[in-house]
Design an enzyme around this catalytic site. Structure first.
Site, PDB file in Angstrom:
ATOM      1  N   ASN A   9       0.883  -1.171   0.000  1.00  0.00           N
ATOM      2  CA  ASN A   9       0.000   0.000   0.000  1.00  0.00           C
ATOM      3  C   ASN A   9       0.919   1.219   0.000  1.00  0.00           C
ATOM      4  OD1 ASN A   9      -1.866   2.004   0.469  1.00  0.00           O
ATOM      5  ND2 ASN A   9      -2.331   1.384   2.572  1.00  0.00           N
ATOM      6  N   TRP A  10       1.128   1.776  -1.163  1.00  0.00           N
ATOM      7  CA  TRP A  10       2.084   2.895  -1.278  1.00  0.00           C
ATOM      8  C   TRP A  10       1.572   4.160  -0.601  1.00  0.00           C
ATOM      9  CZ3 TRP A  10       3.734   2.784  -7.202  1.00  0.00           C
ATOM     10  CH2 TRP A  10       4.443   1.598  -7.438  1.00  0.00           C
ATOM     11  N   LYS A  11       0.291   4.254  -0.373  1.00  0.00           N
ATOM     12  CA  LYS A  11      -0.321   5.477   0.189  1.00  0.00           C
ATOM     13  C   LYS A  11      -0.006   6.660  -0.738  1.00  0.00           C
ATOM     14  CE  LYS A  11      -0.165   3.331   4.692  1.00  0.00           C
ATOM     15  NZ  LYS A  11      -0.062   3.473   6.140  1.00  0.00           N
ATOM     16  N   HIS A  96      -9.496   1.628   4.621  1.00  0.00           N
ATOM     17  CA  HIS A  96      -8.248   1.826   5.351  1.00  0.00           C
ATOM     18  C   HIS A  96      -8.491   2.816   6.489  1.00  0.00           C
ATOM     19  CE1 HIS A  96      -4.179   2.899   6.384  1.00  0.00           C
ATOM     20  NE2 HIS A  96      -3.818   1.760   5.822  1.00  0.00           N
ATOM     21  N   GLU A  98      -6.824   5.179   7.565  1.00  0.00           N
ATOM     22  CA  GLU A  98      -6.542   6.586   7.217  1.00  0.00           C
ATOM     23  C   GLU A  98      -7.720   7.201   6.457  1.00  0.00           C
ATOM     24  OE1 GLU A  98      -2.771   5.782   5.364  1.00  0.00           O
ATOM     25  OE2 GLU A  98      -1.996   5.195   7.326  1.00  0.00           O
ATOM     26  N   GLU A 168      -5.845  -4.483  10.535  1.00  0.00           N
ATOM     27  CA  GLU A 168      -4.768  -3.532  10.784  1.00  0.00           C
ATOM     28  C   GLU A 168      -5.041  -2.758  12.062  1.00  0.00           C
ATOM     29  OE1 GLU A 168      -2.640  -2.522   6.845  1.00  0.00           O
ATOM     30  OE2 GLU A 168      -4.346  -1.188   7.014  1.00  0.00           O
ATOM     31  N   GLY A 174       2.422   2.320  10.839  1.00  0.00           N
ATOM     32  CA  GLY A 174       3.438   3.364  10.697  1.00  0.00           C
ATOM     33  C   GLY A 174       4.103   3.760  12.002  1.00  0.00           C
ATOM     34  N   SER A 214       3.144  -2.066  10.528  1.00  0.00           N
ATOM     35  CA  SER A 214       4.584  -2.218  10.789  1.00  0.00           C
ATOM     36  C   SER A 214       5.088  -3.636  10.506  1.00  0.00           C
ATOM     37  CB  SER A 214       4.929  -1.788  12.213  1.00  0.00           C
ATOM     38  OG  SER A 214       4.611  -0.413  12.400  1.00  0.00           O
ATOM     39  N   GLY A 235       2.648  -1.132   4.317  1.00  0.00           N
ATOM     40  CA  GLY A 235       2.780   0.284   3.977  1.00  0.00           C
ATOM     41  C   GLY A 235       4.241   0.636   3.739  1.00  0.00           C
ATOM     42  N   GLY A 236       4.885   1.179   4.777  1.00  0.00           N
ATOM     43  CA  GLY A 236       6.255   1.689   4.662  1.00  0.00           C
ATOM     44  C   GLY A 236       7.218   0.735   3.977  1.00  0.00           C
TER      45      GLY A 236
HETATM   46  P1  PGA Z   1       2.684   0.258   7.686  1.00  0.00           P
HETATM   47  O1  PGA Z   1       1.245   0.518   7.069  1.00  0.00           O
HETATM   48  O2  PGA Z   1       3.186  -1.047   7.146  1.00  0.00           O
HETATM   49  O3  PGA Z   1       3.528   1.414   7.251  1.00  0.00           O
HETATM   50  O4  PGA Z   1       2.513   0.208   9.187  1.00  0.00           O
HETATM   51  C1  PGA Z   1       0.341  -0.526   6.872  1.00  0.00           C
HETATM   52  C2  PGA Z   1      -0.928  -0.002   6.252  1.00  0.00           C
HETATM   53  O5  PGA Z   1      -1.365   1.106   6.620  1.00  0.00           O
HETATM   54  O6  PGA Z   1      -1.526  -0.652   5.369  1.00  0.00           O
END
Ligand code: PGA
Length: 252
Positions: A9-11, A96, A98, A168, A174, A214, A235-236
């Site tokens: 998930n590049w966001k 998600h 966010e 999640e 993050g 994470s 994500g990251g």
């Molecule tokens: P993260 O994000 O791996 O950076 O914690 C995961 C996500 O939000 O899908």
């Protein structure tokens, strides 16, 4: 048998050029040694068509990170499920945390998005998870149950088979703080039992439930070894091809 999946998930990261390069790099690594799981790149809308053209569909699937809750028309700035599908993307990430927290996406809005995604032939990676205060109050089970019930349980069993769930915990996204493998397994097993109560054991057994928050190469093997953890939403660590590959390689 349910699918094992590692989805990035590049966001809101990467210019078009950077994103295409990252997709090419991931594809090149996987071309040398085919992955033992389904690999998905979740990218911003503007990358989708180019990323689709720059990867081998047998190695890498492509996902949007969102789609509109309306079919089409005068909704300036929105991108419909049909538009996502027309790029060649096969998946869409919905719900998600966010999107829920920063863009006011409610269960009702998400229900509409899920319906439109499925109607347009997209598979949905549907995110659920509790915030820290809910975890501290031991409310995580009721929170994820309500999220699944409210946005998904109007679906038929056949429609539900197009849903991948992603648990999640918001406190782990993050933050560098990962759920322990025991915490992940406990709630994944619970989520599967909620699906079983609605759709029966076979559907529940076939449902892929990803862990996100994470997740990285160092903790992926232990997380993915849990019987009810079927891969990860990353994500990251999906922003560098080597890091992302380190997680994919957890499936041997
Ligand atoms: P993260 O994000 O791996 O950076 O914690 C995961 C996500 O939000 O899908």
């Amino acid at each position: 048998m349910r699918k094992k999946i590692v989805a990035g998930n590049w966001k809101m990261n990467n210019t078009l050029q950077e994103g295409v390069k990252l997709a090419q790099d991931v594809n090149a690594i996987l071309a040398k040694e085919a992955p033992k799981c389904t690999v998905i790149l979740g990218t911003p809308f503007i990358h989708l068509a180019d990323v689709v053209r720059n990867v081998d569909n047998k190695l890498v699937k492509v996902s949007a990170e969102n789609c509109a809750d309306k079919e089409k028309g005068a909704y300036t700035g929105e991108v419909s499920a049909a538009m996502v599908k027309s790029t060649g993307a096969e998946y869409v990430i919905l719900g998600h945390s966010e999107r829920r927290a920063y863009y006011g996406e409610t269960d009702e809005i998400l229900k509409n998005k899920v319906d439109l995604a499925l109607a347009n032939g997209l598979q949905v990676i549907f995110c659920i998870g509790e915030v820290l205060e809910q975890r501290e109050a031991n409310q995580q089970n009721e929170v994820v149950k309500a999220q699944v019930e409210n946005a998904l349980f109007h679906l038929s069993a056949e429609q539900f088979s197009q849903i991948v769930l992603a648990y999640e915990p918001v406190w782990a996204i993050g933050t560098g703080k990962t759920a322990t493998s025991a915490q992940a397994e406990e709630i994944h097993a619970y989520i599967r039992s909620v699906v079983a109560a609605k759709y029966g054991n076979q559907v529940a057994d076939d449902t892929t439930i990803l862990y996100g928050g994470s997740c990285k190469a160092s903790n992926a093997p232990e997380l993915f070894a849990q019987p009810d953890v079927d891969g990860g939403l990353i994500g990251g660590a999906s922003l560098k091809a080597e890091d992302f590959h380190g997680i994919i390689a957890a499936f041997k």
